[in-house]
Scaffold this motif. Structure first.
Motif, PDB file in Angstrom:
ATOM      1  N   LYS B 268       0.806  -1.231   0.000  1.00  0.00           N
ATOM      2  CA  LYS B 268       0.000   0.000   0.000  1.00  0.00           C
ATOM      3  C   LYS B 268       0.834   1.273   0.000  1.00  0.00           C
ATOM      4  O   LYS B 268       0.416   2.279  -0.569  1.00  0.00           O
ATOM      5  CB  LYS B 268      -0.952  -0.001   1.194  1.00  0.00           C
ATOM      6  CG  LYS B 268      -2.083  -0.998   0.971  1.00  0.00           C
ATOM      7  CD  LYS B 268      -3.379  -0.617   1.607  1.00  0.00           C
ATOM      8  CE  LYS B 268      -4.515  -1.452   1.020  1.00  0.00           C
ATOM      9  NZ  LYS B 268      -5.613  -1.639   1.923  1.00  0.00           N
ATOM     10  N   LYS B 269       2.000   1.222   0.655  1.00  0.00           N
ATOM     11  CA  LYS B 269       2.810   2.438   0.738  1.00  0.00           C
ATOM     12  C   LYS B 269       3.209   2.934  -0.658  1.00  0.00           C
ATOM     13  O   LYS B 269       2.910   4.076  -1.005  1.00  0.00           O
ATOM     14  CB  LYS B 269       4.031   2.180   1.614  1.00  0.00           C
ATOM     15  CG  LYS B 269       4.351   3.336   2.535  1.00  0.00           C
ATOM     16  CD  LYS B 269       5.394   2.908   3.549  1.00  0.00           C
ATOM     17  CE  LYS B 269       6.386   4.032   3.753  1.00  0.00           C
ATOM     18  NZ  LYS B 269       7.461   3.631   4.675  1.00  0.00           N
ATOM     19  N   PRO B 270       3.860   2.101  -1.460  1.00  0.00           N
ATOM     20  CA  PRO B 270       4.205   2.584  -2.815  1.00  0.00           C
ATOM     21  C   PRO B 270       2.968   2.863  -3.673  1.00  0.00           C
ATOM     22  O   PRO B 270       2.973   3.785  -4.476  1.00  0.00           O
ATOM     23  CB  PRO B 270       5.032   1.438  -3.414  1.00  0.00           C
ATOM     24  CG  PRO B 270       4.794   0.256  -2.552  1.00  0.00           C
ATOM     25  CD  PRO B 270       4.388   0.757  -1.200  1.00  0.00           C
ATOM     26  N   ALA B 271       1.895   2.080  -3.464  1.00  0.00           N
ATOM     27  CA  ALA B 271       0.679   2.300  -4.251  1.00  0.00           C
ATOM     28  C   ALA B 271       0.091   3.670  -3.934  1.00  0.00           C
ATOM     29  O   ALA B 271      -0.299   4.428  -4.836  1.00  0.00           O
ATOM     30  CB  ALA B 271      -0.345   1.204  -3.958  1.00  0.00           C
ATOM     31  N   LEU B 272       0.079   4.000  -2.644  1.00  0.00           N
ATOM     32  CA  LEU B 272      -0.456   5.304  -2.255  1.00  0.00           C
ATOM     33  C   LEU B 272       0.423   6.435  -2.794  1.00  0.00           C
ATOM     34  O   LEU B 272      -0.084   7.431  -3.317  1.00  0.00           O
ATOM     35  CB  LEU B 272      -0.584   5.393  -0.725  1.00  0.00           C
ATOM     36  CG  LEU B 272      -1.090   6.739  -0.197  1.00  0.00           C
ATOM     37  CD1 LEU B 272      -2.488   7.031  -0.713  1.00  0.00           C
ATOM     38  CD2 LEU B 272      -1.085   6.761   1.330  1.00  0.00           C
ATOM     39  N   SER B 273       1.745   6.257  -2.684  1.00  0.00           N
ATOM     40  CA  SER B 273       2.661   7.265  -3.219  1.00  0.00           C
ATOM     41  C   SER B 273       2.374   7.497  -4.698  1.00  0.00           C
ATOM     42  O   SER B 273       2.290   8.640  -5.160  1.00  0.00           O
ATOM     43  CB  SER B 273       4.121   6.828  -3.051  1.00  0.00           C
ATOM     44  OG  SER B 273       4.423   6.688  -1.693  1.00  0.00           O
ATOM     45  N   ALA B 274       2.213   6.409  -5.418  1.00  0.00           N
ATOM     46  CA  ALA B 274       1.961   6.516  -6.861  1.00  0.00           C
ATOM     47  C   ALA B 274       0.641   7.247  -7.126  1.00  0.00           C
ATOM     48  O   ALA B 274       0.559   8.091  -8.017  1.00  0.00           O
ATOM     49  CB  ALA B 274       1.933   5.122  -7.492  1.00  0.00           C
ATOM     50  N   LEU B 275      -0.356   6.935  -6.325  1.00  0.00           N
ATOM     51  CA  LEU B 275      -1.668   7.567  -6.524  1.00  0.00           C
ATOM     52  C   LEU B 275      -1.626   9.058  -6.213  1.00  0.00           C
ATOM     53  O   LEU B 275      -2.250   9.863  -6.904  1.00  0.00           O
ATOM     54  CB  LEU B 275      -2.724   6.911  -5.634  1.00  0.00           C
ATOM     55  CG  LEU B 275      -3.439   5.692  -6.183  1.00  0.00           C
ATOM     56  CD1 LEU B 275      -4.675   5.394  -5.350  1.00  0.00           C
ATOM     57  CD2 LEU B 275      -3.836   5.882  -7.630  1.00  0.00           C
ATOM     58  N   VAL B 276      -0.905   9.416  -5.152  1.00  0.00           N
ATOM     59  CA  VAL B 276      -0.782  10.831  -4.792  1.00  0.00           C
ATOM     60  C   VAL B 276      -0.118  11.584  -5.943  1.00  0.00           C
ATOM     61  O   VAL B 276      -0.589  12.649  -6.365  1.00  0.00           O
ATOM     62  CB  VAL B 276       0.029  10.997  -3.481  1.00  0.00           C
ATOM     63  CG1 VAL B 276       0.462  12.432  -3.268  1.00  0.00           C
ATOM     64  CG2 VAL B 276      -0.815  10.509  -2.298  1.00  0.00           C
ATOM     65  N   LYS B 277       0.957  10.998  -6.467  1.00  0.00           N
ATOM     66  CA  LYS B 277       1.658  11.650  -7.585  1.00  0.00           C
ATOM     67  C   LYS B 277       0.746  11.762  -8.798  1.00  0.00           C
ATOM     68  O   LYS B 277       0.670  12.802  -9.446  1.00  0.00           O
ATOM     69  CB  LYS B 277       2.924  10.858  -7.941  1.00  0.00           C
ATOM     70  CG  LYS B 277       4.065  11.102  -6.977  1.00  0.00           C
ATOM     71  CD  LYS B 277       5.345  10.449  -7.447  1.00  0.00           C
ATOM     72  CE  LYS B 277       5.446   9.035  -6.885  1.00  0.00           C
ATOM     73  NZ  LYS B 277       6.655   8.320  -7.297  1.00  0.00           N
ATOM     74  N   ARG B 278       0.044  10.664  -9.065  1.00  0.00           N
ATOM     75  CA  ARG B 278      -0.805  10.630 -10.253  1.00  0.00           C
ATOM     76  C   ARG B 278      -1.934  11.669 -10.168  1.00  0.00           C
ATOM     77  O   ARG B 278      -2.220  12.375 -11.130  1.00  0.00           O
ATOM     78  CB  ARG B 278      -1.411   9.231 -10.395  1.00  0.00           C
ATOM     79  CG  ARG B 278      -1.862   8.912 -11.807  1.00  0.00           C
ATOM     80  CD  ARG B 278      -2.627   7.606 -11.853  1.00  0.00           C
ATOM     81  NE  ARG B 278      -1.763   6.446 -11.742  1.00  0.00           N
ATOM     82  CZ  ARG B 278      -2.237   5.189 -11.650  1.00  0.00           C
ATOM     83  NH1 ARG B 278      -3.537   4.963 -11.638  1.00  0.00           N
ATOM     84  NH2 ARG B 278      -1.400   4.178 -11.557  1.00  0.00           N
ATOM     85  N   SER B 279      -2.544  11.762  -8.991  1.00  0.00           N
ATOM     86  CA  SER B 279      -3.689  12.669  -8.891  1.00  0.00           C
ATOM     87  C   SER B 279      -3.228  14.127  -8.878  1.00  0.00           C
ATOM     88  O   SER B 279      -3.852  14.989  -9.495  1.00  0.00           O
ATOM     89  CB  SER B 279      -4.526  12.341  -7.650  1.00  0.00           C
ATOM     90  OG  SER B 279      -3.712  12.311  -6.514  1.00  0.00           O
ATOM     91  N   LEU B 280      -2.087  14.411  -8.196  1.00  0.00           N
ATOM     92  CA  LEU B 280      -1.585  15.790  -8.219  1.00  0.00           C
ATOM     93  C   LEU B 280      -1.156  16.181  -9.632  1.00  0.00           C
ATOM     94  O   LEU B 280      -1.395  17.306 -10.078  1.00  0.00           O
ATOM     95  CB  LEU B 280      -0.423  15.947  -7.231  1.00  0.00           C
ATOM     96  CG  LEU B 280      -0.830  16.051  -5.749  1.00  0.00           C
ATOM     97  CD1 LEU B 280       0.402  15.999  -4.843  1.00  0.00           C
ATOM     98  CD2 LEU B 280      -1.638  17.323  -5.472  1.00  0.00           C
ATOM     99  N   THR B 281      -0.545  15.230 -10.341  1.00  0.00           N
ATOM    100  CA  THR B 281      -0.133  15.504 -11.726  1.00  0.00           C
ATOM    101  C   THR B 281      -1.341  15.862 -12.582  1.00  0.00           C
ATOM    102  O   THR B 281      -1.291  16.798 -13.388  1.00  0.00           O
ATOM    103  CB  THR B 281       0.589  14.271 -12.319  1.00  0.00           C
ATOM    104  OG1 THR B 281       1.683  13.943 -11.471  1.00  0.00           O
ATOM    105  CG2 THR B 281       1.084  14.543 -13.731  1.00  0.00           C
TER     106      THR B 281
END
Ligand SMILES: Cc1cc2nc3c(=O)[nH]c(=O)nc-3n(C[C@H](O)[C@H](O)[C@H](O)COP(=O)(O)OP(=O)(O)OC[C@H]3O[C@@H](n4cnc5c(N)ncnc54)[C@H](O)[C@@H]3O)c2cc1C
Ligand code: FES
Ligand code: FES
Lengths: 159, 295
Positions: B268-281
């Motif tokens: 979940k940690k890397p998945a959440l990081s990826a999602l945060v980046k994706r949504s902010l992008t």
């Protein structure tokens, strides 16, 4: 455990039924009305084999209690054929070899039918969305999508 | 089948509330997409009374009233995603509804059911919390309003009382120009019960500075909630200058601070990081697109 009295229009016929409190629409169709084209796969909404059209919308009949749908209209795969003429979708599934074992076919046809009734000329994405809840283990979907596309592109398809 | 299950259907809200008031062991069923799965898992051995509310027409409306959009709890996911008012005012909710289950599930499943079932992975809850939604709870003798974030008290647990129904979900209209985004990673492509999702709602001024932001991941914590540290880190910043790598990491750390290390953390940690980046992008892209249109 009291029975529930309901009226149901299934494949253009009116029924008055007394059903159990925990009876699913799937059970009513298969066991009471012997419409065994409606298939039970997963029983939990994942496979779409039990798909029927309820008041114009594709639904999983394993997720609906019959008591919930008093006075509703239901269409199953058995109701697609009119005056012993196959629905264009059924013919297209045959023509495009979209049927292998056939277990998914009735549900797939009903999802496609619900789509075309609302949107006679769907694009490929819309077709995929309409059948995303119908699992097929055999065909890989391509023939199924082509079969639906072929009907969607037809000029005599009803508006 | 058990001999002690009963079923009652009603098309009247008042009748439903009176029924809840005078009977015990009542289980409400709306679209049934969660209830029927539970019944199946319990081998239909549920005892008590199922109260079907799925035909109560007055709970199926979406309308704008004063500063609010009001959504009836029996509005289905299909109705949500086809509604133009919602798409105009709260596209983040439309986007979330579009990702739910399959066409068949969206045709039956309702917003009220999604909220009261309170799955940590429920897709409508993060956008609704980010939009500061409130739920109206009614019994035959009382009525109360609660912020959704307080209504959900844990995984599959809400603050609802036995005699109550959710009768409305209301979302305040946002006066300022704002941006929003919803992202989700599912384990399966077709039927993705979200393993992790995120909703962002951000008020960004003409200098591209974030004035106010809500960042709400789902299924990262036992129940979806705003990530305040992450929000603080970006508030007052120019969105185009954010260090996304850092923020992705920060989100992962905030999750662990909230939940502790769990078996699912390594995923979940890397998945959440990826999602945060994706949504902010995605938000940055939209902000930049707007900037270009003005020039
Ligand atoms: C195959 C499948 C895939 C799915 N995929 C997703 C997905 O991708 N994302 C997602 O978020 N969900 C998903 N779901 C879950 C489900 O569809 C949603 O949570 C749905 O919104 C539940 O609504 P319902 O009306 O069917 O609820 P029901 O099953 O009828 O009820 C759910 C709960 O809410 C209560 N309830 C319902 N309405 C009210 C009310 N007005 N007041 C008080 N209590 C009420 C019931 O008592 C019950 O506890 C999926 C389900 C299935 C079967
Ligand atoms: S049997 Fe109903 S969806 Fe699988
Ligand atoms: S044809 Fe066999 S599952 Fe589709």
């Amino acid at each position: 455990m009291e029975k529930i009295k309901i009226n149901l229009n299934v494949n253009r016929l009116e029924y008055t039924l007394e059903v159990e409190p925990d009876e699913r629409l799937l059970d009513t169709l298969r066991e009471r009305l012997k419409l065994t084209g409606v298939k039970e796969g997963c029983s939990i909404g994942e496979c779409g084999a039990c798909t029927v059209i309820l008041n114009g919308e594709a639904v999983n009949s394993c997720m609906v209690l019959t008591g919930q749908v008093d006075g509703s209209q239901v269409l199953t795969v058995e109701g697609l054929e009119v005056d012993s003429k196959l629905d264009p979708l059924q013919q297209a599934f045959i023509d495009h070899q979209a049927v292998q074992c056939g277990f998914c076919t009735p549900g797939m046809l009903m999802s496609a039918k619900a789509l075309l009734d609302k949107n006679p000329h769907p694009n490929r994405e819309e077709i995929k969305t309409a059948i995303e809840g119908n699992l097929c283990r055999c065909t890989g979907y391509e023939q199924i999508i082509e079969a639906i596309e072929s009907v969607a592109g037809r000029k005599d398809c009803k508006e | 089948m058990m001999a002690n299950l009963d079923f009652k259907a009603t098309r009247s809200l008042q009748e439903a509330l009176d029924f809840l008031d005078t009977n015990s062991e009542v289980k409400v069923i709306a679209g049934g997409t969660d209830v029927m799965v539970n019944l199946y898992k319990e081998n239909y051995s549920y005892s008590g009374i199922l109260l079907d509310i799925s035909r109560i027409e007055e709970l199926k409306e979406i309308r704008q009233e004063e500063g609010w959009i009001k959504i009836g709890p029996l509005v289905t996911h299909t109705m949500l995603l086809k509604n133009e008012l919602l798409e105009d005012k709260f596209p983040v909710l439309t986007a979330a509804a579009r990702t739910i289950g399959s066409t068949q599930v969206r045709n039956r499943g309702t917003i009220g059911g999604n909220i009261n079932n309170a799955s940590p992975a429920a897709d409508l809850i993060p956008p609704l919390i980010a939009l500061k939604a409130e739920v109206k709870l009614q019994s035959s003798s009382s009525e109360r309003l609660m912020p959704l974030v307080d209504f959900i008290i844990g995984p599959y647990r809400t603050a609802i009382r036995e005699s109550e129904l959710i009768t409305e979900i209301k979302i305040p209209l946002i006066k300022e120009k704002y941006y929003s985004n919803f992202q989700k990673i599912g384990r399966r492509k077709t039927l993705a019960i979200a393993r992790i999702n995120i909703a962002i709602v951000a008020i960004i001024d003409e200098h591209k500075v974030i004035r106010d932001i809500k960042i709400v991941p789902g299924s990262a914590t036992p129940s979806p909630r705003a990530f305040n540290k992450l929000e603080e880190a970006v508030t007052g910043q120019e969105i185009t200058g954010l260090n996304l790598e850092e923020l992705g990491k920060l989100a992962g750390e905030e999750m662990v601070a909230l939940t502790g290390e769990r078996w699912s953390t390594p995923y979940k940690k890397p998945a959440l990081s990826a999602l945060v980046k994706r949504s902010l992008t995605a938000v940055i892209k939209e902000v930049e697109g707007d900037g270009e249109n003005q020039n």
